[in-house]
Motif scaffolding. Structure first.
Motif, PDB file in Angstrom:
ATOM      1  N   SER A  91       1.080  -1.277  -0.273  1.00 52.29           N
ATOM      2  CA  SER A  91       0.161  -0.135  -0.034  1.00 52.29           C
ATOM      3  C   SER A  91       0.529   1.102   0.085  1.00 52.29           C
ATOM      4  CB  SER A  91      -0.736   0.014   1.534  1.00 52.29           C
ATOM      5  OG  SER A  91      -0.103   0.157   2.519  1.00 52.29           O
ATOM      6  N   PRO A  92      -0.126   2.936  -0.234  1.00 51.89           N
ATOM      7  CA  PRO A  92       1.186   3.505  -0.163  1.00 51.89           C
ATOM      8  C   PRO A  92       1.657   3.930   1.349  1.00 51.89           C
ATOM      9  CG  PRO A  92      -1.215   3.613  -1.765  1.00 51.89           C
ATOM     10  CD  PRO A  92      -1.129   2.643  -0.542  1.00 51.89           C
ATOM     11  N   ARG A  93       0.885   3.095   2.318  1.00 53.36           N
ATOM     12  CA  ARG A  93       1.318   3.011   3.234  1.00 53.36           C
ATOM     13  C   ARG A  93       2.878   2.703   3.626  1.00 53.36           C
ATOM     14  NH1 ARG A  93      -3.556   2.562   7.180  1.00 53.36           N
ATOM     15  NH2 ARG A  93      -4.577   3.197   6.045  1.00 53.36           N
ATOM     16  N   GLY A  94       2.885   2.255   2.919  1.00 49.15           N
ATOM     17  CA  GLY A  94       4.200   1.107   2.656  1.00 49.15           C
ATOM     18  C   GLY A  94       4.076  -0.136   3.582  1.00 49.15           C
ATOM     19  N   GLU A  95       2.812  -0.638   3.953  1.00 50.33           N
ATOM     20  CA  GLU A  95       2.372  -2.412   4.662  1.00 50.33           C
ATOM     21  C   GLU A  95       2.717  -3.339   3.147  1.00 50.33           C
ATOM     22  OE1 GLU A  95      -1.172  -4.146   7.309  1.00 50.33           O
ATOM     23  OE2 GLU A  95      -1.735  -2.273   6.005  1.00 50.33           O
ATOM     24  N   ILE A  96       3.278  -3.980   3.321  1.00 49.99           N
ATOM     25  CA  ILE A  96       3.238  -5.184   2.510  1.00 49.99           C
ATOM     26  C   ILE A  96       2.596  -6.633   3.265  1.00 49.99           C
ATOM     27  CG2 ILE A  96       5.000  -6.832   1.478  1.00 49.99           C
ATOM     28  CD1 ILE A  96       6.748  -3.947   1.232  1.00 49.99           C
ATOM     29  N   LYS A  97       1.991  -7.398   2.360  1.00 48.14           N
ATOM     30  CA  LYS A  97       1.407  -8.735   2.779  1.00 48.14           C
ATOM     31  C   LYS A  97       1.676  -9.107   1.206  1.00 48.14           C
ATOM     32  CE  LYS A  97      -0.988  -7.947   6.767  1.00 48.14           C
ATOM     33  NZ  LYS A  97      -2.802  -8.077   7.468  1.00 48.14           N
ATOM     34  N   THR A  98       2.067 -11.067   2.255  1.00 50.87           N
ATOM     35  CA  THR A  98       2.467 -11.625   0.917  1.00 50.87           C
ATOM     36  C   THR A  98       1.310 -13.138   1.134  1.00 50.87           C
ATOM     37  OG1 THR A  98       4.289 -13.202   1.890  1.00 50.87           O
ATOM     38  CG2 THR A  98       5.050 -11.291   0.111  1.00 50.87           C
ATOM     39  N   PHE A  99       0.837 -13.193  -0.125  1.00 52.07           N
ATOM     40  CA  PHE A  99       0.054 -14.813  -0.213  1.00 52.07           C
ATOM     41  C   PHE A  99       0.751 -15.873  -0.023  1.00 52.07           C
ATOM     42  CE2 PHE A  99      -2.793 -11.333  -1.905  1.00 52.07           C
ATOM     43  CZ  PHE A  99      -4.093 -11.512  -1.047  1.00 52.07           C
ATOM     44  N   PRO A 100       0.496 -17.309   0.460  1.00 51.44           N
ATOM     45  CA  PRO A 100       0.557 -18.406   0.163  1.00 51.44           C
ATOM     46  C   PRO A 100       1.371 -18.910  -1.202  1.00 51.44           C
ATOM     47  CG  PRO A 100      -1.010 -18.291   1.454  1.00 51.44           C
ATOM     48  CD  PRO A 100      -1.338 -17.330   0.857  1.00 51.44           C
ATOM     49  N   VAL A 101       2.659 -19.521  -1.690  1.00 50.83           N
ATOM     50  CA  VAL A 101       3.321 -19.454  -2.805  1.00 50.83           C
ATOM     51  C   VAL A 101       2.625 -20.704  -3.618  1.00 50.83           C
ATOM     52  CG1 VAL A 101       5.419 -21.015  -3.515  1.00 50.83           C
ATOM     53  CG2 VAL A 101       5.454 -19.815  -1.578  1.00 50.83           C
ATOM     54  N   ALA A 102       2.204 -20.342  -4.908  1.00 47.91           N
ATOM     55  CA  ALA A 102       1.113 -21.081  -6.065  1.00 47.91           C
ATOM     56  C   ALA A 102       2.204 -22.315  -6.555  1.00 47.91           C
ATOM     57  CB  ALA A 102       0.127 -20.634  -6.283  1.00 47.91           C
ATOM     58  N   GLU A 103       1.863 -23.191  -6.668  1.00 46.29           N
ATOM     59  CA  GLU A 103       2.864 -24.329  -7.451  1.00 46.29           C
ATOM     60  C   GLU A 103       2.247 -24.265  -8.759  1.00 46.29           C
ATOM     61  OE1 GLU A 103       3.723 -29.588  -8.228  1.00 46.29           O
ATOM     62  OE2 GLU A 103       3.448 -28.039  -6.217  1.00 46.29           O
ATOM     63  N   ASN A 104       2.788 -23.683  -9.667  1.00 44.87           N
ATOM     64  CA  ASN A 104       2.006 -23.656 -11.082  1.00 44.87           C
ATOM     65  C   ASN A 104       2.458 -24.657 -12.536  1.00 44.87           C
ATOM     66  OD1 ASN A 104       0.650 -21.222  -9.835  1.00 44.87           O
ATOM     67  ND2 ASN A 104       2.823 -20.306 -10.710  1.00 44.87           N
ATOM     68  N   ILE A 105       1.587 -25.081 -13.088  1.00 46.67           N
ATOM     69  CA  ILE A 105       1.762 -26.292 -14.106  1.00 46.67           C
ATOM     70  C   ILE A 105       1.499 -25.497 -15.558  1.00 46.67           C
ATOM     71  CG2 ILE A 105       1.811 -28.374 -14.972  1.00 46.67           C
ATOM     72  CD1 ILE A 105       1.270 -29.480 -12.144  1.00 46.67           C
ATOM     73  N   HIS A 106       1.839 -25.458 -16.344  1.00 42.64           N
ATOM     74  CA  HIS A 106       1.674 -24.964 -17.618  1.00 42.64           C
ATOM     75  C   HIS A 106       1.337 -26.256 -18.651  1.00 42.64           C
ATOM     76  CE1 HIS A 106       3.431 -21.208 -15.765  1.00 42.64           C
ATOM     77  NE2 HIS A 106       2.797 -20.893 -16.141  1.00 42.64           N
ATOM     78  N   VAL A 107       0.561 -25.780 -19.833  1.00 40.34           N
ATOM     79  CA  VAL A 107       0.519 -26.317 -20.891  1.00 40.34           C
ATOM     80  C   VAL A 107       0.430 -25.494 -22.258  1.00 40.34           C
ATOM     81  CG1 VAL A 107      -1.035 -28.193 -21.932  1.00 40.34           C
ATOM     82  CG2 VAL A 107      -0.370 -28.363 -19.678  1.00 40.34           C
ATOM     83  N   ASP A 108       1.127 -26.296 -23.272  1.00 38.21           N
ATOM     84  CA  ASP A 108       1.298 -24.600 -24.264  1.00 38.21           C
ATOM     85  C   ASP A 108       1.507 -23.597 -23.466  1.00 38.21           C
ATOM     86  OD1 ASP A 108       0.805 -26.826 -25.847  1.00 38.21           O
ATOM     87  OD2 ASP A 108      -0.839 -27.246 -25.406  1.00 38.21           O
ATOM     88  N   ASN A 109       2.168 -23.876 -22.576  1.00 37.02           N
ATOM     89  CA  ASN A 109       2.632 -21.927 -22.002  1.00 37.02           C
ATOM     90  C   ASN A 109       1.473 -21.595 -21.765  1.00 37.02           C
ATOM     91  OD1 ASN A 109       5.359 -22.134 -22.732  1.00 37.02           O
ATOM     92  ND2 ASN A 109       5.123 -21.546 -25.165  1.00 37.02           N
ATOM     93  N   ILE A 110       0.183 -22.111 -20.721  1.00 36.95           N
ATOM     94  CA  ILE A 110      -0.861 -21.317 -20.667  1.00 36.95           C
ATOM     95  C   ILE A 110      -0.662 -21.670 -19.082  1.00 36.95           C
ATOM     96  CG2 ILE A 110      -3.321 -21.142 -20.364  1.00 36.95           C
ATOM     97  CD1 ILE A 110      -3.028 -21.135 -23.347  1.00 36.95           C
ATOM     98  N   LEU A 111      -1.216 -21.073 -18.519  1.00 40.99           N
ATOM     99  CA  LEU A 111      -1.992 -21.700 -16.305  1.00 40.99           C
ATOM    100  C   LEU A 111      -2.330 -22.971 -16.644  1.00 40.99           C
ATOM    101  CD1 LEU A 111      -0.433 -21.705 -14.071  1.00 40.99           C
ATOM    102  CD2 LEU A 111      -2.334 -19.950 -13.711  1.00 40.99           C
ATOM    103  N   HIS A 112      -1.777 -23.993 -16.523  1.00 44.20           N
ATOM    104  CA  HIS A 112      -2.742 -25.157 -16.508  1.00 44.20           C
ATOM    105  C   HIS A 112      -3.500 -25.262 -14.530  1.00 44.20           C
ATOM    106  CE1 HIS A 112      -5.335 -28.332 -16.316  1.00 44.20           C
ATOM    107  NE2 HIS A 112      -4.494 -29.202 -16.566  1.00 44.20           N
ATOM    108  N   VAL A 113      -2.710 -25.472 -13.833  1.00 43.71           N
ATOM    109  CA  VAL A 113      -3.437 -25.521 -12.158  1.00 43.71           C
ATOM    110  C   VAL A 113      -2.211 -24.857 -11.968  1.00 43.71           C
ATOM    111  CG1 VAL A 113      -4.193 -27.833 -12.681  1.00 43.71           C
ATOM    112  CG2 VAL A 113      -1.855 -27.591 -11.681  1.00 43.71           C
ATOM    113  N   SER A 114      -3.122 -24.123 -10.508  1.00 45.25           N
ATOM    114  CA  SER A 114      -1.968 -23.628  -9.326  1.00 45.25           C
ATOM    115  C   SER A 114      -2.461 -24.406  -8.072  1.00 45.25           C
ATOM    116  CB  SER A 114      -2.077 -22.197  -9.265  1.00 45.25           C
ATOM    117  OG  SER A 114      -2.299 -20.865 -10.506  1.00 45.25           O
ATOM    118  N   ILE A 115      -1.580 -25.119  -7.633  1.00 46.69           N
ATOM    119  CA  ILE A 115      -1.308 -26.231  -6.086  1.00 46.69           C
ATOM    120  C   ILE A 115      -0.924 -24.995  -4.521  1.00 46.69           C
ATOM    121  CG2 ILE A 115      -0.837 -28.123  -5.404  1.00 46.69           C
ATOM    122  CD1 ILE A 115      -0.268 -28.450  -8.076  1.00 46.69           C
ATOM    123  N   VAL A 116      -1.856 -24.787  -4.202  1.00 47.55           N
ATOM    124  CA  VAL A 116      -1.259 -24.786  -2.473  1.00 47.55           C
ATOM    125  C   VAL A 116      -1.745 -24.850  -1.759  1.00 47.55           C
ATOM    126  CG1 VAL A 116      -1.827 -23.012  -1.440  1.00 47.55           C
ATOM    127  CG2 VAL A 116      -1.897 -22.590  -4.129  1.00 47.55           C
TER     128      VAL A 116
END
Length: 384
Positions: free
Chosen positions: A200-225
């Motif tokens: 945010s502009p006030r400098g607060e930072i938060k991250t979401f859990p890591v996603a494991e991604n599998i692409h097929v034909d260079n397009i995202l197929h699934v994200s696993i969390v």
């Protein structure tokens, strides 16, 4: 102005009327915000749930109207006309700014920014001629990946060079775009992962859990969390994403895509300064969705908690899957698996193969249940 809080009841202008803007508007309306999108397609996905100005992204008259009707402006994709973004900064409040766009629209500028933040990218070279390319290939090795420095997504604008005989054709094809080219060393990775960071502009930072991604034909197929990686990798990936967001003074969301190698090294591949396909899982699986978080960030509200509430597998719905997925909605939500499917369709007119038409978040006790559901339904039979 950078510390202003944009209060509920205000209007958020969105450059772009696609599915990301649609889901942003749906999430933000729950907080009391109104939305208006600028998009050239009548009744765009976002325009179906918000107001819309039908005009091209480079239309400065339309941009002025968007500024007049908005209290704050954001964008849902990064290929926004930089001159329009700069004009909007003059006329309205664009907390993400045009500088972040300027950086992430160009692979070379983006890589330098990532390196400045202390993260590692694949060894690369700027390519200005076929001779440059031949020299760089000899230095970086084969296979390697030639990419246009601007434009390109879902595998477009790139060529994996697997032999010396491909150097000439690769340069001839990609140089047609008339933009700079960059050659990247091919990273032998075991997993693709990503982290969505919010600042945010006030400098607060938060991250979401890591996603494991599998692409097929260079397009995202699934994200696993949660991603099927160890805790040390998860912590490091989140740390890198937060550092990059801080270093670049990002506002809103910053999606950081990464490669994980066999020996545990993490290479940053690409950035996206907006909500991201690999963050769709957050809609039901996290305490705050990426879309609500983006609204909170650009409006300078306190960021929401990002805790994962349930394991989840997100699977993309492409044009060739739409009819079968609609059948799931119409007929039954009972799956026979230990899975709860939450279907999101984007309202796009005209279905076409490989076009993203929606996604399903599969809420489950174990991600393997979600992956098994995808295989057994047979909807994605050609994508596994």
């Amino acid at each position: 102005m950078s510390q202003s809080v944009i209060r509920p009841g205000s209007t958020i202008g969105v450059l772009g009327g696609g599915q990301l803007g649609r889901m942003m508007a749906l999430a933000g309306s729950n907080l009391g915000y109104r939305f208006i999108a600028l998009d050239p397609t009548p009744e765009s996905p976002c325009g179906q749930v918000a107001g819309q100005i039908v005009a091209g992204y480079s239309d400065q008259t339309a941009a002025r109207e968007l500024a007049e009707r908005s209290d704050v402006i954001t964008y849902e994709f990064e290929n926004v006309d930089a001159e329009v973004a700069a004009l909007l900064e003059e006329l309205s409040y664009v907390p993400q700014g045009s500088r972040l766009l300027y950086t992430t629209q160009h692979r070379l500028r983006e890589k330098r920014a990532v390196e400045k933040a202390g993260a590692t990218v694949a060894p690369y070279a700027e390519i200005g001629s076929e001779a440059d390319l031949r020299e760089a290939v000899s230095r970086l090795g084969i296979p390697c990946v030639l990419k246009t420095a601007m434009g390109g997504y879902d595998g477009k604008g790139q060529w994996v060079i697997r032999s010396e005989s491909e150097i000439g054709p690769a340069y001839a094809e990609l140089s047609k775009a008339g933009v700079e080219l960059v050659l990247e060393q091919f990273i032998s990775f075991v997993k693709e992962i990503s982290v969505i960071a919010a600042r945010s502009p006030r400098g607060e930072i938060k991250t979401f859990p890591v996603a494991e991604n599998i692409h097929v034909d260079n397009i995202l197929h699934v994200s696993i969390v949660p991603a099927r990686v160890n805790e040390k990798v998860q912590q490091e990936a989140e740390r890198l994403a937060a550092n990059i967001a801080e270093s670049m003074e990002a506002v809103g969301l910053l999606a950081v895509e990464m490669f994980l190698t066999e020996d545990g090294e993490i290479y940053v591949n690409e950035l996206a300064p907006r909500p991201h396909n690999s963050g769709h899982y957050t809609m039901e699986a996290c305490a705050t969705s990426q879309f609500e978080q983006h609204v909170r960030a650009v409006c300078n509200l306190p960021l929401g908690p990002t805790k994962l509430r349930t394991p989840v597998v997100m699977v993309n719905v492409l044009g060739e899957h739409t009819e079968d997925v609609e059948g799931i909605v119409v007929n039954s939500t009972e799956t026979g698996f230990n899975v709860i499917p939450k279907v999101h369709l984007y309202g796009k007119k005209g279905s076409a193969p490989k076009r993203k038409m929606g996604h399903i978040n599969l809420l489950c006790d174990d991600v393997e249940d979600g992956l098994n559901w995808i295989q057994q339904t047979n909807i994605w039979r050609n994508q596994n």
